[in-house]
Design a protein around this motif. Structure first.
Motif, PDB file in Angstrom:
ATOM      1  N   LYS A   1       0.818  -1.221   0.000  1.00 17.49           N
ATOM      2  CA  LYS A   1       0.000   0.000   0.000  1.00 17.49           C
ATOM      3  C   LYS A   1       0.848   1.267   0.000  1.00 17.49           C
ATOM      4  CE  LYS A   1      -4.525  -1.216   1.141  1.00 17.49           C
ATOM      5  NZ  LYS A   1      -4.943  -1.997   2.281  1.00 17.49           N
ATOM      6  N   LEU A   2       2.120   1.123   0.422  1.00 13.01           N
ATOM      7  CA  LEU A   2       2.968   2.300   0.546  1.00 13.01           C
ATOM      8  C   LEU A   2       3.435   2.817  -0.805  1.00 13.01           C
ATOM      9  CD1 LEU A   2       5.222   1.613   3.610  1.00 13.01           C
ATOM     10  CD2 LEU A   2       2.970   2.615   3.449  1.00 13.01           C
ATOM     11  N   LEU A   3       3.209   2.014  -1.845  1.00 11.82           N
ATOM     12  CA  LEU A   3       3.776   2.401  -3.124  1.00 11.82           C
ATOM     13  C   LEU A   3       3.022   3.553  -3.770  1.00 11.82           C
ATOM     14  CD1 LEU A   3       4.760  -1.112  -4.414  1.00 11.82           C
ATOM     15  CD2 LEU A   3       6.188   0.679  -3.425  1.00 11.82           C
ATOM     16  N   SER A   4       1.898   3.935  -3.182  1.00 12.44           N
ATOM     17  CA  SER A   4       1.177   5.020  -3.829  1.00 12.44           C
ATOM     18  C   SER A   4       1.689   6.350  -3.295  1.00 12.44           C
ATOM     19  CB  SER A   4      -0.318   4.886  -3.573  1.00 12.44           C
ATOM     20  OG  SER A   4      -0.758   5.936  -2.759  1.00 12.44           O
ATOM     21  N   PHE A   5       1.637   7.331  -4.143  1.00  6.02           N
ATOM     22  CA  PHE A   5       2.134   8.629  -3.770  1.00  6.02           C
ATOM     23  C   PHE A   5       1.303   9.275  -2.660  1.00  6.02           C
ATOM     24  CE2 PHE A   5       1.368  12.957  -3.838  1.00  6.02           C
ATOM     25  CZ  PHE A   5       2.606  13.373  -3.422  1.00  6.02           C
ATOM     26  N   ARG A   6      -0.008   9.012  -2.712  1.00  4.28           N
ATOM     27  CA  ARG A   6      -0.903   9.662  -1.751  1.00  4.28           C
ATOM     28  C   ARG A   6      -0.533   9.309  -0.310  1.00  4.28           C
ATOM     29  NH1 ARG A   6      -5.276   9.593  -4.629  1.00  4.28           N
ATOM     30  NH2 ARG A   6      -4.693  11.707  -5.184  1.00  4.28           N
ATOM     31  N   VAL A   7      -0.025   8.097  -0.141  1.00  2.00           N
ATOM     32  CA  VAL A   7       0.345   7.650   1.195  1.00  2.00           C
ATOM     33  C   VAL A   7       1.513   8.475   1.729  1.00  2.00           C
ATOM     34  CG1 VAL A   7       1.115   5.684   2.551  1.00  2.00           C
ATOM     35  CG2 VAL A   7      -0.494   5.356   0.692  1.00  2.00           C
ATOM     36  N   LEU A   8       2.473   8.740   0.876  1.00  2.00           N
ATOM     37  CA  LEU A   8       3.624   9.553   1.285  1.00  2.00           C
ATOM     38  C   LEU A   8       3.167  10.954   1.687  1.00  2.00           C
ATOM     39  CD1 LEU A   8       6.714   9.792   1.534  1.00  2.00           C
ATOM     40  CD2 LEU A   8       6.740  10.650  -0.806  1.00  2.00           C
ATOM     41  N   LYS A   9       2.272  11.509   0.863  1.00  2.00           N
ATOM     42  CA  LYS A   9       1.766  12.852   1.148  1.00  2.00           C
ATOM     43  C   LYS A   9       1.020  12.871   2.483  1.00  2.00           C
ATOM     44  CE  LYS A   9      -2.122  14.192   0.007  1.00  2.00           C
ATOM     45  NZ  LYS A   9      -3.349  14.236  -0.764  1.00  2.00           N
ATOM     46  N   ASP A  10       0.178  11.860   2.694  1.00  2.00           N
ATOM     47  CA  ASP A  10      -0.577  11.820   3.949  1.00  2.00           C
ATOM     48  C   ASP A  10       0.343  11.616   5.146  1.00  2.00           C
ATOM     49  OD1 ASP A  10      -2.973  12.340   2.804  1.00  2.00           O
ATOM     50  OD2 ASP A  10      -3.734  10.296   2.849  1.00  2.00           O
ATOM     51  N   ALA A  11       1.378  10.798   4.980  1.00  2.00           N
ATOM     52  CA  ALA A  11       2.305  10.566   6.092  1.00  2.00           C
ATOM     53  C   ALA A  11       3.065  11.847   6.420  1.00  2.00           C
ATOM     54  CB  ALA A  11       3.273   9.441   5.756  1.00  2.00           C
ATOM     55  N   ALA A  12       3.505  12.556   5.396  1.00  2.00           N
ATOM     56  CA  ALA A  12       4.239  13.803   5.634  1.00  2.00           C
ATOM     57  C   ALA A  12       3.314  14.849   6.269  1.00  2.00           C
ATOM     58  CB  ALA A  12       4.834  14.336   4.337  1.00  2.00           C
ATOM     59  N   GLY A  13       2.105  14.971   5.727  1.00  2.00           N
ATOM     60  CA  GLY A  13       1.150  15.932   6.284  1.00  2.00           C
ATOM     61  C   GLY A  13       0.845  15.607   7.733  1.00  2.00           C
ATOM     62  N   GLN A  14       0.649  14.327   8.016  1.00  2.00           N
ATOM     63  CA  GLN A  14       0.347  13.919   9.384  1.00  2.00           C
ATOM     64  C   GLN A  14       1.530  14.203  10.315  1.00  2.00           C
ATOM     65  OE1 GLN A  14      -2.145  13.254  11.033  1.00  2.00           O
ATOM     66  NE2 GLN A  14      -1.496  12.120  12.835  1.00  2.00           N
ATOM     67  N   ALA A  15       2.746  13.951   9.848  1.00  2.00           N
ATOM     68  CA  ALA A  15       3.922  14.192  10.688  1.00  2.00           C
ATOM     69  C   ALA A  15       3.999  15.672  11.071  1.00  2.00           C
ATOM     70  CB  ALA A  15       5.195  13.766   9.973  1.00  2.00           C
ATOM     71  N   PHE A  16       3.750  16.550  10.107  1.00  2.00           N
ATOM     72  CA  PHE A  16       3.816  17.989  10.400  1.00  2.00           C
ATOM     73  C   PHE A  16       2.671  18.425  11.287  1.00  2.00           C
ATOM     74  CE2 PHE A  16       7.107  20.456   8.268  1.00  2.00           C
ATOM     75  CZ  PHE A  16       7.843  19.400   7.787  1.00  2.00           C
ATOM     76  N   PHE A  17       1.485  17.932  10.981  1.00  2.00           N
ATOM     77  CA  PHE A  17       0.323  18.324  11.775  1.00  2.00           C
ATOM     78  C   PHE A  17       0.497  17.854  13.210  1.00  2.00           C
ATOM     79  CE2 PHE A  17      -3.963  17.841  13.443  1.00  2.00           C
ATOM     80  CZ  PHE A  17      -4.559  19.027  13.044  1.00  2.00           C
ATOM     81  N   SER A  18       0.906  16.598  13.366  1.00  2.00           N
ATOM     82  CA  SER A  18       0.960  16.030  14.702  1.00  2.00           C
ATOM     83  C   SER A  18       2.056  16.677  15.546  1.00  2.00           C
ATOM     84  CB  SER A  18       1.166  14.521  14.621  1.00  2.00           C
ATOM     85  OG  SER A  18       0.991  13.943  15.887  1.00  2.00           O
ATOM     86  N   LEU A  19       3.162  17.047  14.921  1.00  2.00           N
ATOM     87  CA  LEU A  19       4.228  17.704  15.690  1.00  2.00           C
ATOM     88  C   LEU A  19       4.035  19.221  15.766  1.00  2.00           C
ATOM     89  CD1 LEU A  19       7.559  15.863  14.761  1.00  2.00           C
ATOM     90  CD2 LEU A  19       6.524  16.099  17.023  1.00  2.00           C
ATOM     91  N   SER A  20       2.924  19.714  15.281  1.00  2.00           N
ATOM     92  CA  SER A  20       2.632  21.163  15.287  1.00  2.00           C
ATOM     93  C   SER A  20       3.706  21.955  14.551  1.00  2.00           C
ATOM     94  CB  SER A  20       2.535  21.711  16.718  1.00  2.00           C
ATOM     95  OG  SER A  20       1.616  20.994  17.468  1.00  2.00           O
TER      96      SER A  20
END
Ligand code: TRP
Length: 443
Positions: free
Chosen positions: A205-224
């Motif tokens: 499932k990680l091979l899709s680009f959307r997953v990378l974008k969501d992971a990066a967005g989540q990392a920034f959001f979660s760490l404020s």
């Protein structure tokens, strides 16, 4: 320029808990769970942890270095190190604070409402159908206002007397509740199915680009990150802090709470066979499915449900405080307003801006995407470039209080090359995605 009477944290513990309070919030419980469910469990979690360590921690350290070094709110801090050309980025940060808090507070209002339901009457089987009434319209707006009022009250009481005190009091309670609920969840029949899904490692499932974008967005959001919240908190720090240790501690605590929250959410949903409903994973999934799980647990569900939503409220409140503080500190520094007036006026403006999000969960979802994909990731990219390339000798800044650390040149290398490359790549795709979401909303 420098305010002689700038407020300060009273202790390292106070600062770290306030920063962890900013990081730990709806992102850890609501957003983390729905993204993990959507993107195939542990494989997503591994990617998310990787991005947090490789991109999140370096940017966090960069924000702490700018904030502590300049002792200024974001706009002035950027001008201090980069000149007036960097002022617009500071305004972007303040705008991001406005935007994020405007819908964050709407969701926090839902949690207030749910905690109230648990307390007053308990959940019943119709709770799923009530979601749209709770989540939108005047009801949602009223609870959003109530939440904003609480946030304003805390920020208005100052760094030490408001923000630090709240974090010292409430964060330990949050940790206890979340761990206690995880233990309780493990005793449920069928919890194993939840763990199977949560901890399944389907790396395809990680091979899709959307997953990378969501992971990066989540990392920034979660760490404020990406909008100067951590920067602002660090501007109330003295020189003796070991910033690398503090940033590892903050990131570690944030990851830990997200992970344990998953150990609460997944078993509860799967033990009761409600999983199909999450797969649609819109913003509201968690708020529909979990209360249903609580309803099926009977009397116990009332207690468990109340504790769950109480933990969410605590997380949301200490996070909202950091969002508002960016706006308030900037207004105090820029216009010379006293703290209370800045907090009240900013609070009213943000509450009004939240109106459309309180009216429709679709609008809320799109605003969330704009804030994450554009403001936070773009802000993070700009911050990395700023500290990596523009700020003179950032290494000297972070070294104060952390003299023995050997990896600062690696940190700078990351900020110069790795972080901009990863974020640039993500943004390259996130911008059109967000654009499409906006178009969809209007069509
Ligand atoms: N980190 C918080 C959460 O996970 C939300 C938050 C607080 C935030 N301050 C922020 C997100 C600043 C982005 C920027 O719920």
């Amino acid at each position: 320029m420098n305010h002689p009477a700038r407020e300060q944290w009273s202790s390292r513990r106070g600062f770290v808990l306030a920063a962890v309070g900013s990081a730990v919030g709806l992102g850890n419980m609501w957003r983390f769970s729905y993204l993990t469910a959507e993107h195939g469990g542990a494989a997503f979690v591994v990617l998310y942890i990787g991005i947090t360590l490789l991109v999140g921690v370096p940017v966090l350290l960069a924000e702490l270095a700018i904030g502590r070094g300049s002792q200024r709110s974001p706009i002035r801090a950027l001008v201090h190190y980069g000149g007036r050309r960097w002022m617009p980025l500071g305004f972007l940060f303040v705008a991001a604070g406005f935007l994020i808090l405007s819908y964050y507070s709407v969701i926090a209002g839902w949690t207030l409402r749910y905690a109230g339901i648990a307390l007053v009457s308990g959940f019943d089987s119709t709770i799923a159908d009530q979601f749209s009434e709770i989540a939108t319209g005047w009801d949602a707006f009223a609870f959003h206002l109530a939440f904003m009022a609480g946030t304003v009250a805390i920020v208005g009481s100052g760094v030490k007397g408001g923000i630090e005190r709240t974090a010292l009091l409430l964060m330990p309670i949050l940790f206890l509740i979340v761990c206690g609920l995880a233990v309780y969840a493990s005793t449920l029949d069928g919890a194993g199915r939840g763990y199977d899904v949560y901890l399944a490692t389907d790396f395809s499932k990680l091979l899709s680009f959307r997953v990378l974008k969501d992971a990066a967005g989540q990392a920034f959001f979660s760490l404020s990150l990406g909008m100067g919240a951590m920067l602002t908190f660090a501007s109330y720090l003295g020189r003796d802090h070991h910033l690398p240790n503090d940033s590892m501690l903050i990131a570690g605590a944030d990851l830990a709470v997200a992970f344990v929250a998953g150990l609460v959410v997944f078993p509860m949903i799967f033990a009761l066979g409600l999983s199909e409903q999450v797969s649609g994973s819109t913003v509201g999934a968690l708020f529909i499915t979990l209360p249903q799980a609580f309803a099926e647990m009977g009397a116990v569900g009332r207690v468990v449900g109340f504790l769950f939503f109480a933990a969410l409220i605590v997380g949301a409140l200490t996070s909202a405080v950091s969002l508002l503080e960016v706006v308030v500190a900037s207004t105090m520094d820029g216009l010379g307003w006293p703290r209370r007036r800045a907090a009240v006026v900013a609070g009213i403006a943000i509450a009004a801006l939240g109106f459309p999000s309180a009216w429709s969960t679709e609008v809320l979802g799109v605003v969330d995407q704009i804030a994450n994909n554009l403001f936070l990731l773009g802000g993070g990219l700009a911050l990395a470039v700023f500290v990596g390339w523009v700020m003179r000798d950032p290494i000297a800044q972070v070294t104060i209080g952390a003299e023995g650390v050997r990896w600062f040149s690696l940190w700078r290398f990351f900020l110069r090359f790795a972080v901009p490359a990863i974020l640039g790549f993500v943004l390259f795709q996130a911008v059109p995605d967000t654009w499409n979401a906006v178009i969809d909303l209007f069509s």
